[in-house]
Design a protein around this motif. Structure first.
Motif, PDB file in Angstrom:
ATOM      1  N   GLU A  37       0.809  -1.217   0.000  1.00  0.00           N
ATOM      2  CA  GLU A  37       0.000   0.000   0.000  1.00  0.00           C
ATOM      3  C   GLU A  37       0.846   1.273   0.000  1.00  0.00           C
ATOM      4  O   GLU A  37       0.450   2.291   0.552  1.00  0.00           O
ATOM      5  CB  GLU A  37      -0.965   0.016   1.199  1.00  0.00           C
ATOM      6  N   ASN A  38       2.027   1.230  -0.632  1.00  0.00           N
ATOM      7  CA  ASN A  38       2.855   2.444  -0.644  1.00  0.00           C
ATOM      8  C   ASN A  38       2.994   3.048  -2.031  1.00  0.00           C
ATOM      9  O   ASN A  38       3.947   3.747  -2.324  1.00  0.00           O
ATOM     10  CB  ASN A  38       4.249   2.149  -0.063  1.00  0.00           C
ATOM     11  N   ALA A  39       1.993   2.779  -2.890  1.00  0.00           N
ATOM     12  CA  ALA A  39       2.122   3.243  -4.267  1.00  0.00           C
ATOM     13  C   ALA A  39       0.921   4.064  -4.728  1.00  0.00           C
ATOM     14  O   ALA A  39       0.571   4.055  -5.894  1.00  0.00           O
ATOM     15  CB  ALA A  39       2.323   2.043  -5.204  1.00  0.00           C
ATOM     16  N   PHE A  40       0.289   4.786  -3.804  1.00  0.00           N
ATOM     17  CA  PHE A  40      -0.779   5.689  -4.217  1.00  0.00           C
ATOM     18  C   PHE A  40      -0.897   6.829  -3.215  1.00  0.00           C
ATOM     19  O   PHE A  40      -0.381   6.750  -2.091  1.00  0.00           O
ATOM     20  CB  PHE A  40      -2.116   4.956  -4.373  1.00  0.00           C
ATOM     21  N   VAL A  41      -1.548   7.876  -3.636  1.00  0.00           N
ATOM     22  CA  VAL A  41      -1.721   9.076  -2.807  1.00  0.00           C
ATOM     23  C   VAL A  41      -3.202   9.438  -2.806  1.00  0.00           C
ATOM     24  O   VAL A  41      -3.878   9.342  -3.841  1.00  0.00           O
ATOM     25  CB  VAL A  41      -0.885  10.250  -3.359  1.00  0.00           C
ATOM     26  N   THR A  42      -3.701   9.832  -1.653  1.00  0.00           N
ATOM     27  CA  THR A  42      -5.069  10.323  -1.540  1.00  0.00           C
ATOM     28  C   THR A  42      -5.022  11.797  -1.143  1.00  0.00           C
ATOM     29  O   THR A  42      -4.267  12.169  -0.236  1.00  0.00           O
ATOM     30  CB  THR A  42      -5.858   9.526  -0.485  1.00  0.00           C
ATOM     31  N   VAL A  43      -5.810  12.606  -1.832  1.00  0.00           N
ATOM     32  CA  VAL A  43      -5.798  14.054  -1.607  1.00  0.00           C
ATOM     33  C   VAL A  43      -7.137  14.471  -0.997  1.00  0.00           C
ATOM     34  O   VAL A  43      -8.199  14.173  -1.554  1.00  0.00           O
ATOM     35  CB  VAL A  43      -5.546  14.829  -2.912  1.00  0.00           C
ATOM     36  N   TYR A  44      -7.054  15.156   0.148  1.00  0.00           N
ATOM     37  CA  TYR A  44      -8.233  15.637   0.861  1.00  0.00           C
ATOM     38  C   TYR A  44      -8.251  17.161   0.772  1.00  0.00           C
ATOM     39  O   TYR A  44      -7.283  17.818   1.163  1.00  0.00           O
ATOM     40  CB  TYR A  44      -8.209  15.208   2.320  1.00  0.00           C
ATOM     41  N   ILE A  45      -9.364  17.703   0.297  1.00  0.00           N
ATOM     42  CA  ILE A  45      -9.467  19.150   0.100  1.00  0.00           C
ATOM     43  C   ILE A  45     -10.462  19.715   1.106  1.00  0.00           C
ATOM     44  O   ILE A  45     -11.626  19.299   1.168  1.00  0.00           O
ATOM     45  CB  ILE A  45      -9.916  19.479  -1.336  1.00  0.00           C
ATOM     46  N   ASN A  89       0.315  10.594   1.493  1.00  0.00           N
ATOM     47  CA  ASN A  89       1.121   9.565   0.855  1.00  0.00           C
ATOM     48  C   ASN A  89       1.193   8.360   1.775  1.00  0.00           C
ATOM     49  O   ASN A  89       1.232   8.513   2.999  1.00  0.00           O
ATOM     50  CB  ASN A  89       2.530  10.110   0.580  1.00  0.00           C
ATOM     51  N   GLN A  90       1.221   7.172   1.206  1.00  0.00           N
ATOM     52  CA  GLN A  90       1.366   5.987   2.037  1.00  0.00           C
ATOM     53  C   GLN A  90       2.755   5.917   2.670  1.00  0.00           C
ATOM     54  O   GLN A  90       2.988   5.169   3.603  1.00  0.00           O
ATOM     55  CB  GLN A  90       1.089   4.729   1.215  1.00  0.00           C
ATOM     56  N   ILE A  91       3.687   6.719   2.139  1.00  0.00           N
ATOM     57  CA  ILE A  91       5.001   6.908   2.759  1.00  0.00           C
ATOM     58  C   ILE A  91       4.922   8.227   3.526  1.00  0.00           C
ATOM     59  O   ILE A  91       4.865   9.305   2.941  1.00  0.00           O
ATOM     60  CB  ILE A  91       6.109   6.958   1.692  1.00  0.00           C
ATOM     61  N   ASP A  92       4.881   8.146   4.848  1.00  0.00           N
ATOM     62  CA  ASP A  92       4.521   9.292   5.680  1.00  0.00           C
ATOM     63  C   ASP A  92       5.378  10.523   5.434  1.00  0.00           C
ATOM     64  O   ASP A  92       4.876  11.649   5.423  1.00  0.00           O
ATOM     65  CB  ASP A  92       4.579   8.912   7.167  1.00  0.00           C
ATOM     66  N   GLU A  93       6.694  10.333   5.243  1.00  0.00           N
ATOM     67  CA  GLU A  93       7.563  11.492   5.092  1.00  0.00           C
ATOM     68  C   GLU A  93       7.324  12.247   3.789  1.00  0.00           C
ATOM     69  O   GLU A  93       7.865  13.335   3.589  1.00  0.00           O
ATOM     70  CB  GLU A  93       9.038  11.084   5.207  1.00  0.00           C
ATOM     71  N   ARG A  94       6.512  11.670   2.897  1.00  0.00           N
ATOM     72  CA  ARG A  94       6.163  12.360   1.656  1.00  0.00           C
ATOM     73  C   ARG A  94       4.734  12.893   1.668  1.00  0.00           C
ATOM     74  O   ARG A  94       4.213  13.297   0.640  1.00  0.00           O
ATOM     75  CB  ARG A  94       6.378  11.426   0.454  1.00  0.00           C
ATOM     76  N   SER A  95       4.096  12.873   2.824  1.00  0.00           N
ATOM     77  CA  SER A  95       2.792  13.514   2.981  1.00  0.00           C
ATOM     78  C   SER A  95       3.004  14.991   3.305  1.00  0.00           C
ATOM     79  O   SER A  95       3.996  15.363   3.931  1.00  0.00           O
ATOM     80  CB  SER A  95       1.993  12.860   4.107  1.00  0.00           C
ATOM     81  N   PHE A  96       2.072  15.832   2.887  1.00  0.00           N
ATOM     82  CA  PHE A  96       2.202  17.267   3.175  1.00  0.00           C
ATOM     83  C   PHE A  96       0.863  17.966   3.066  1.00  0.00           C
ATOM     84  O   PHE A  96      -0.072  17.458   2.429  1.00  0.00           O
ATOM     85  CB  PHE A  96       3.225  17.931   2.232  1.00  0.00           C
ATOM     86  N   SER A  97       0.775  19.113   3.722  1.00  0.00           N
ATOM     87  CA  SER A  97      -0.413  19.966   3.656  1.00  0.00           C
ATOM     88  C   SER A  97      -0.048  21.296   3.051  1.00  0.00           C
ATOM     89  O   SER A  97       1.061  21.806   3.235  1.00  0.00           O
ATOM     90  CB  SER A  97      -1.004  20.188   5.057  1.00  0.00           C
ATOM     91  N   VAL A  98      -0.996  21.885   2.330  1.00  0.00           N
ATOM     92  CA  VAL A  98      -0.849  23.225   1.772  1.00  0.00           C
ATOM     93  C   VAL A  98      -2.044  24.045   2.224  1.00  0.00           C
ATOM     94  O   VAL A  98      -3.201  23.654   2.011  1.00  0.00           O
ATOM     95  CB  VAL A  98      -0.790  23.202   0.225  1.00  0.00           C
ATOM     96  N   TYR A  99      -1.780  25.174   2.879  1.00  0.00           N
ATOM     97  CA  TYR A  99      -2.848  26.082   3.299  1.00  0.00           C
ATOM     98  C   TYR A  99      -3.060  27.147   2.232  1.00  0.00           C
ATOM     99  O   TYR A  99      -2.098  27.653   1.651  1.00  0.00           O
ATOM    100  CB  TYR A  99      -2.501  26.724   4.641  1.00  0.00           C
ATOM    101  N   TYR A 100      -4.325  27.477   1.996  1.00  0.00           N
ATOM    102  CA  TYR A 100      -4.624  28.457   0.936  1.00  0.00           C
ATOM    103  C   TYR A 100      -5.881  29.246   1.274  1.00  0.00           C
ATOM    104  O   TYR A 100      -6.589  28.892   2.203  1.00  0.00           O
ATOM    105  CB  TYR A 100      -4.749  27.764  -0.426  1.00  0.00           C
TER     106      TYR A 100
END
Length: 324
Positions: free
Chosen positions: A296-304, A313-324
């Motif tokens: 389960e480390n080969a996809f990304v889910t985006v929550y808006i 990201n299923q790899i935690d260190e590649r997860s991130f948030s953007v505020y706008y």
């Protein structure tokens, strides 16, 4: 889903790259294991996850859905593509839920003129750029967020007949740059020249002009932008996988402050993440083809949400948030 209340979620979508399915045995290539048949197991895992997400609306497919090179027989290629689409369909994701980007392996399998007439041509589905055998387009995720997808093989030897001018020019460019790479001594310049391989490509001036128009519109409309393509733009998120004229794309998106929030790519199966000088998040997804089965480390889910976007990201260190 993050710990926010479901009521604050506006939209959700998924991202995947490099399924690269082929009905052939596994191999080790470039020191990494390729699960040609097993990639469908990783795809199945992602779809089962997304079926249960609230307000899930679409899947961004970043290219190389089938291998093409391993299945260069036309009948096998069509059969492999049908099998992949069947996995989507049986999990409740018909082809109109997919936004597709072309990768090098689609272009191993099909000429551009043929690919342009298939369901993999999302620009045609969205009724954009209909006069071209290309696949670049925009899609409004919300009224404040636009996805812009590039066709990064307009300049390439892939998908063209050997007599076409773009093929001839691209072939000469690759050969000239590789010859130069043998001559230069500066390591930085040598690294730059590594990108000129037949599995990479570039965007045309007309596509850059179109991108500029899109960015200008989004700036004036108070929309943030997620930019996507098959090939990474930055060396920090790949090895020798980079768009031939990536500097032209970067210069353009950097000319608009706080507009483009992320650039998404596949192609480099090990994946990568980098935050650049203009606070643009460059995310290269792990290839499903090389992800250990059931990892389960080969996809990304985006929550808006109303005030931010979370890339899980299923790899935690590649997860991130953007505020706008």
């Amino acid at each position: 889903m993050p710990q926010d209340s479901e009521e604050s979620l506006i939209a959700c979508f998924g991202i995947l790259a490099d399924v690269q399915y082929a009905d052939t045995d596994d191999v080790v290539k470039y020191g990494r294991h390729r699960y040609y048949r097993g990639s469908l197991i990783n795809l199945q895992n992602a779809l089962e996850k997304w079926k249960n997400e609230k307000k899930f609306s679409f899947i961004l497919q970043l290219g190389d859905l089938i291998d093409g090179f391993q299945t260069h027989n036309a009948n096998m290629t069509d059969e492999c593509l049908e099998r992949v689409f069947n996995v989507f369909h049986t999990n409740g994701f018909p082809v109109n839920k997919l936004l597709n980007i072309w990768g090098n392996h689609e272009l191993f399998a099909f000429k551009r003129s043929v690919l342009a007439q298939t369901v993999l041509n999302t620009s045609k589905t969205l009724k954009q750029n209909l006069h071209l055998d290309s696949n670049f387009y925009f899609f409004d995720i919300t009224d404040r967020l636009r996805l812009i997808c590039l066709d990064e093989y307009e300049h390439s030897i892939l998908g063209y007949d050997t007599t076409e001018s773009i093929y001839v020019e691209s072939d000469k460019l690759i050969n000239d740059k590789q010859l130069l790479r043998l001559q230069v001594t500066d390591n930085g310049h040598k690294k730059y020249l590594e990108r000129f391989k037949n599995w990479n490509g570039g965007v045309s001036e007309s596509q850059l002009e179109w991108l500029s128009e899109q960015l200008e519109y989004c700036k004036n409309s108070n929309k943030k932008v997620i930019l996507a393509g098959h090939i990474p733009l930055r060396p920090e998120t790949s090895d020798s996988c980079a768009v031939w004229n990536s500097e032209s794309i970067i210069d353009l998106i950097w000319s608009y402050d706080n507009l483009v929030i992320a650039y998404l790519a596949g192609h480099y199966h090990a994946g990568g993440y980098f935050l650049d000088e203009k606070n643009i998040h460059h995310l290269t997804l792990n290839g499903m083809l090389e992800a250990p089965l059931d990892s389960e480390n080969a996809f990304v889910t985006v929550y808006i949400y109303e005030d931010r976007i979370f890339f899980k990201n299923q790899i935690d260190e590649r997860s991130f948030s953007v505020y706008y």
